[in-house]
Design a protein around this motif. Structure first.
Motif, PDB file in Angstrom:
ATOM      1  N   ILE A   1      -5.501  13.926 -52.603  1.00  0.00           N
ATOM      2  CA  ILE A   1      -5.105  12.566 -52.963  1.00  0.00           C
ATOM      3  C   ILE A   1      -6.383  11.816 -53.313  1.00  0.00           C
ATOM      4  CG2 ILE A   1      -4.045  10.434 -52.158  1.00  0.00           C
ATOM      5  CD1 ILE A   1      -2.246  12.130 -50.371  1.00  0.00           C
ATOM      6  N   ARG A   2      -6.528  11.461 -54.581  1.00  0.00           N
ATOM      7  CA  ARG A   2      -7.775  10.882 -55.085  1.00  0.00           C
ATOM      8  C   ARG A   2      -7.815   9.365 -54.972  1.00  0.00           C
ATOM      9  NH1 ARG A   2     -10.608  14.370 -58.469  1.00  0.00           N
ATOM     10  NH2 ARG A   2     -10.267  16.518 -57.815  1.00  0.00           N
ATOM     11  N   ALA A   3      -6.658   8.721 -54.952  1.00  0.00           N
ATOM     12  CA  ALA A   3      -6.617   7.256 -54.885  1.00  0.00           C
ATOM     13  C   ALA A   3      -5.269   6.826 -54.345  1.00  0.00           C
ATOM     14  CB  ALA A   3      -6.856   6.641 -56.267  1.00  0.00           C
ATOM     15  N   LEU A   4      -5.248   5.678 -53.663  1.00  0.00           N
ATOM     16  CA  LEU A   4      -4.029   5.071 -53.138  1.00  0.00           C
ATOM     17  C   LEU A   4      -4.064   3.582 -53.440  1.00  0.00           C
ATOM     18  CD1 LEU A   4      -3.959   6.735 -49.595  1.00  0.00           C
ATOM     19  CD2 LEU A   4      -2.225   7.109 -51.369  1.00  0.00           C
ATOM     20  N   ARG A   5      -2.925   3.024 -53.848  1.00  0.00           N
ATOM     21  CA  ARG A   5      -2.818   1.586 -54.084  1.00  0.00           C
ATOM     22  C   ARG A   5      -1.433   1.113 -53.649  1.00  0.00           C
ATOM     23  NH1 ARG A   5      -7.142  -1.886 -56.006  1.00  0.00           N
ATOM     24  NH2 ARG A   5      -8.787  -0.350 -56.355  1.00  0.00           N
ATOM     25  N   TYR A   6      -1.394   0.128 -52.775  1.00  0.00           N
ATOM     26  CA  TYR A   6      -0.128  -0.474 -52.359  1.00  0.00           C
ATOM     27  C   TYR A   6       0.171  -1.669 -53.246  1.00  0.00           C
ATOM     28  CZ  TYR A   6       3.266  -3.132 -49.638  1.00  0.00           C
ATOM     29  OH  TYR A   6       4.371  -3.843 -49.233  1.00  0.00           O
ATOM     30  N   ASP A   7       1.409  -1.737 -53.745  1.00  0.00           N
ATOM     31  CA  ASP A   7       1.851  -2.844 -54.583  1.00  0.00           C
ATOM     32  C   ASP A   7       2.828  -3.688 -53.776  1.00  0.00           C
ATOM     33  OD1 ASP A   7       2.617  -4.609 -56.519  1.00  0.00           O
ATOM     34  OD2 ASP A   7       3.592  -3.122 -57.818  1.00  0.00           O
ATOM     35  N   SER A   8       2.396  -4.865 -53.349  1.00  0.00           N
ATOM     36  CA  SER A   8       3.234  -5.725 -52.513  1.00  0.00           C
ATOM     37  C   SER A   8       4.420  -6.295 -53.275  1.00  0.00           C
ATOM     38  CB  SER A   8       2.398  -6.864 -51.927  1.00  0.00           C
ATOM     39  OG  SER A   8       1.854  -7.669 -52.951  1.00  0.00           O
ATOM     40  N   THR A   9       4.333  -6.346 -54.612  1.00  0.00           N
ATOM     41  CA  THR A   9       5.439  -6.906 -55.387  1.00  0.00           C
ATOM     42  C   THR A   9       6.647  -5.969 -55.420  1.00  0.00           C
ATOM     43  OG1 THR A   9       4.645  -6.006 -57.495  1.00  0.00           O
ATOM     44  CG2 THR A   9       3.816  -8.165 -56.837  1.00  0.00           C
ATOM     45  N   THR A  10       6.423  -4.678 -55.274  1.00  0.00           N
ATOM     46  CA  THR A  10       7.514  -3.702 -55.287  1.00  0.00           C
ATOM     47  C   THR A  10       7.651  -2.970 -53.960  1.00  0.00           C
ATOM     48  OG1 THR A  10       6.094  -1.927 -56.130  1.00  0.00           O
ATOM     49  CG2 THR A  10       7.186  -3.333 -57.756  1.00  0.00           C
ATOM     50  N   ASP A  11       6.712  -3.196 -53.039  1.00  0.00           N
ATOM     51  CA  ASP A  11       6.679  -2.503 -51.751  1.00  0.00           C
ATOM     52  C   ASP A  11       6.614  -0.985 -51.949  1.00  0.00           C
ATOM     53  OD1 ASP A  11       6.537  -2.503 -48.965  1.00  0.00           O
ATOM     54  OD2 ASP A  11       8.700  -2.217 -48.729  1.00  0.00           O
TER      55      ASP A  11
ATOM     56  N   ALA B   1      -7.886  20.275 -63.826  1.00  0.00           N
ATOM     57  CA  ALA B   1      -8.673  19.116 -64.277  1.00  0.00           C
ATOM     58  C   ALA B   1      -9.714  18.796 -63.231  1.00  0.00           C
ATOM     59  CB  ALA B   1      -7.766  17.910 -64.501  1.00  0.00           C
ATOM     60  N   THR B   2     -10.799  18.168 -63.679  1.00  0.00           N
ATOM     61  CA  THR B   2     -11.821  17.720 -62.726  1.00  0.00           C
ATOM     62  C   THR B   2     -11.255  16.653 -61.813  1.00  0.00           C
ATOM     63  OG1 THR B   2     -13.524  18.200 -64.360  1.00  0.00           O
ATOM     64  CG2 THR B   2     -14.151  16.806 -62.499  1.00  0.00           C
ATOM     65  N   GLY B   3     -10.384  15.799 -62.338  1.00  0.00           N
ATOM     66  CA  GLY B   3      -9.674  14.889 -61.454  1.00  0.00           C
ATOM     67  C   GLY B   3      -9.627  13.452 -61.906  1.00  0.00           C
ATOM     68  N   LEU B   4      -8.557  12.782 -61.498  1.00  0.00           N
ATOM     69  CA  LEU B   4      -8.396  11.356 -61.712  1.00  0.00           C
ATOM     70  C   LEU B   4      -9.064  10.589 -60.579  1.00  0.00           C
ATOM     71  CD1 LEU B   4      -4.623  11.417 -62.696  1.00  0.00           C
ATOM     72  CD2 LEU B   4      -6.562  11.093 -64.247  1.00  0.00           C
ATOM     73  N   ASN B   5      -9.527   9.371 -60.880  1.00  0.00           N
ATOM     74  CA  ASN B   5     -10.170   8.530 -59.879  1.00  0.00           C
ATOM     75  C   ASN B   5      -9.772   7.067 -59.987  1.00  0.00           C
ATOM     76  OD1 ASN B   5     -12.295  10.347 -58.458  1.00  0.00           O
ATOM     77  ND2 ASN B   5     -12.588  10.783 -60.630  1.00  0.00           N
ATOM     78  N   LEU B   6      -9.617   6.588 -61.219  1.00  0.00           N
ATOM     79  CA  LEU B   6      -9.323   5.176 -61.459  1.00  0.00           C
ATOM     80  C   LEU B   6      -7.835   4.907 -61.288  1.00  0.00           C
ATOM     81  CD1 LEU B   6      -9.592   2.304 -62.717  1.00  0.00           C
ATOM     82  CD2 LEU B   6      -9.508   3.442 -64.962  1.00  0.00           C
ATOM     83  N   LEU B   7      -7.489   3.908 -60.462  1.00  0.00           N
ATOM     84  CA  LEU B   7      -6.099   3.513 -60.270  1.00  0.00           C
ATOM     85  C   LEU B   7      -6.057   2.010 -60.035  1.00  0.00           C
ATOM     86  CD1 LEU B   7      -3.096   4.200 -59.844  1.00  0.00           C
ATOM     87  CD2 LEU B   7      -3.629   4.646 -57.437  1.00  0.00           C
ATOM     88  N   ARG B   8      -5.426   1.272 -60.943  1.00  0.00           N
ATOM     89  CA  ARG B   8      -5.301  -0.173 -60.823  1.00  0.00           C
ATOM     90  C   ARG B   8      -3.876  -0.594 -61.174  1.00  0.00           C
ATOM     91  NH1 ARG B   8      -9.193   0.906 -58.701  1.00  0.00           N
ATOM     92  NH2 ARG B   8     -11.320   0.115 -58.901  1.00  0.00           N
ATOM     93  N   ILE B   9      -3.337  -1.554 -60.449  1.00  0.00           N
ATOM     94  CA  ILE B   9      -1.996  -2.069 -60.689  1.00  0.00           C
ATOM     95  C   ILE B   9      -2.095  -3.406 -61.417  1.00  0.00           C
ATOM     96  CG2 ILE B   9       0.125  -2.890 -59.587  1.00  0.00           C
ATOM     97  CD1 ILE B   9      -0.493  -0.971 -57.272  1.00  0.00           C
TER      98      ILE B   9
END
Length: 357
Positions: free
Chosen positions: A137-147, A178-186
């Protein structure tokens, strides 16, 4: 305390993927003389600090030896980690409620833990991230607008509810090479997810996923390859302005990805992992050269929405100046820029000590 904003970019180029291009060239940012003030140490030690996150006034540091926590800027750091191994992803779901992923050995589902008491106790999460193919798991982001919680694998964008148990693949593949994803923005206003990283042939790429239509737009070769996107920022008051950073510099768009420029580029594949935005509107970033932790510490800032950048040289203050993460911290009478370093803990500098124009 302020929330964390993050981003990075590179050289001057013509867009070769979806969308148009631009040849706007920012003015020379210059190279002011070294800053004379001394850096403060917020966390001593040889651990690498890959992420800095707020929970109210509490501060969290994702490091190569686990998760650290302190109640506020005046308290001591405490180890609040279920494992003593590198943290690969961290998100705050609510007050004292954190979800943390660890490196593991990639032969089993990624170690994923949840706490609701600021890390005093933890529970392992039984999950299906990666499907039948174990995936980090390369990145985690919680979105409070959708829970909901979004996550990245090596080449996968997935979503789950706040339990983080049942993951739905939105884009990419679980078993892709793949080498991998890293960038994650909501982007809650644009109802989109921006993500990116590096493909199988060390090609950097950026994707915008539309949550309404499930359509994707992809940009390749925005930064000279080999490259990889690491961080980014969607401006909170101008939704058309986005900046994304990675190996080679920072890319910038003033029309939500229609056209791209490279205000900070041609930097010999120097990494930019993070960008943060102060209340004053000034942007801050700093770089990292792979190869050795012994390197100059250079902080760069922009007072014109990322069009031009100005360098502040702190190389006389520390010999290990590779920056992996940033955070702005309000204290009495001042605001500090925290610098999460490669094998050198956390340093800080007052914003008043930085030359930005």
């Amino acid at each position: 305390m302020k929330s964390l904003w993050i981003v990075v970019a590179l050289g001057i180029f013509t867009l070769t993927a979806c969308g148009g291009g631009s040849d706007d060239t920012p003015p020379d940012g210059g190279n002011p003389p070294p800053v004379g003030s001394t850096l403060s140490t917020e966390l001593s030690g040889s651990q690498t600090v890959d992420a800095l996150v707020f929970d109210g006034e509490a501060q969290l540091a994702a490091t190569t030896s686990g998760l650290l926590w302190r109640a506020d800027a005046d308290e001591q750091w405490q180890t609040r980690s279920p494992l003593s191994e590198p943290v690969t992803a961290l998100t705050v779901i609510g007050q004292s409620h954190y979800l943390v992923a660890f490196a593991g050995d990639e032969s089993a589902p990624a170690p994923l833990y949840v706490t609701t008491d600021s890390g005093l106790t933890w529970q392992a999460v039984s999950h299906n991230f990666g499907g039948t193919e174990p995936s980090p798991i390369r990145a985690l982001r919680y979105d409070s607008t959708t829970d909901q919680i979004y996550a990245l694998g090596a080449d996968a964008l997935a979503v789950a509810d706040r339990s983080a148990q049942d993951w739905i693949l939105l884009a990419g593949r679980w078993d892709a090479f793949a080498t991998g994803l890293n960038l994650l923005r909501i982007d809650p206003i644009g109802n989109a997810i921006w993500y990116g990283g590096q493909g199988a042939i060390e090609n950097g790429f950026l994707v915008r996923y539309d949550r309404d239509t499930q359509e994707q737009q992809r940009w390749d070769d925005l930064l000279p390859n080999p490259s990889s996107f690491k961080g980014g920022l969607i401006h909170p008051t101008d939704q058309q302005l986005v900046l994304f950073s990675g190996e080679g510099g920072i890319v910038r768009s003033t029309d939500h990805g229609g056209n791209w420029t490279l205000p900070l580029g041609d930097v010999n594949h120097r990494f930019y992992f993070d960008i943060v935005l102060a209340d004053s509107g000034v942007l801050y970033t700093a770089g990292y050269d792979k190869g050795s932790p012994t390197q100059n510490l250079i902080v760069e800032c922009s007072s014109d929405n990322g069009f031009s950048w100005h360098r502040n040289d702190f190389s006389e203050a520390t010999s290990r100046g590779g920056v992996k993460s940033l955070m702005l911290v309000d204290e009495v009478g001042t605001t500090k820029l925290y610098l999460g370093l490669w094998e050198n803990g956390i340093k800080s500098v007052d914003l008043s000590d930085l030359q930005c124009s």
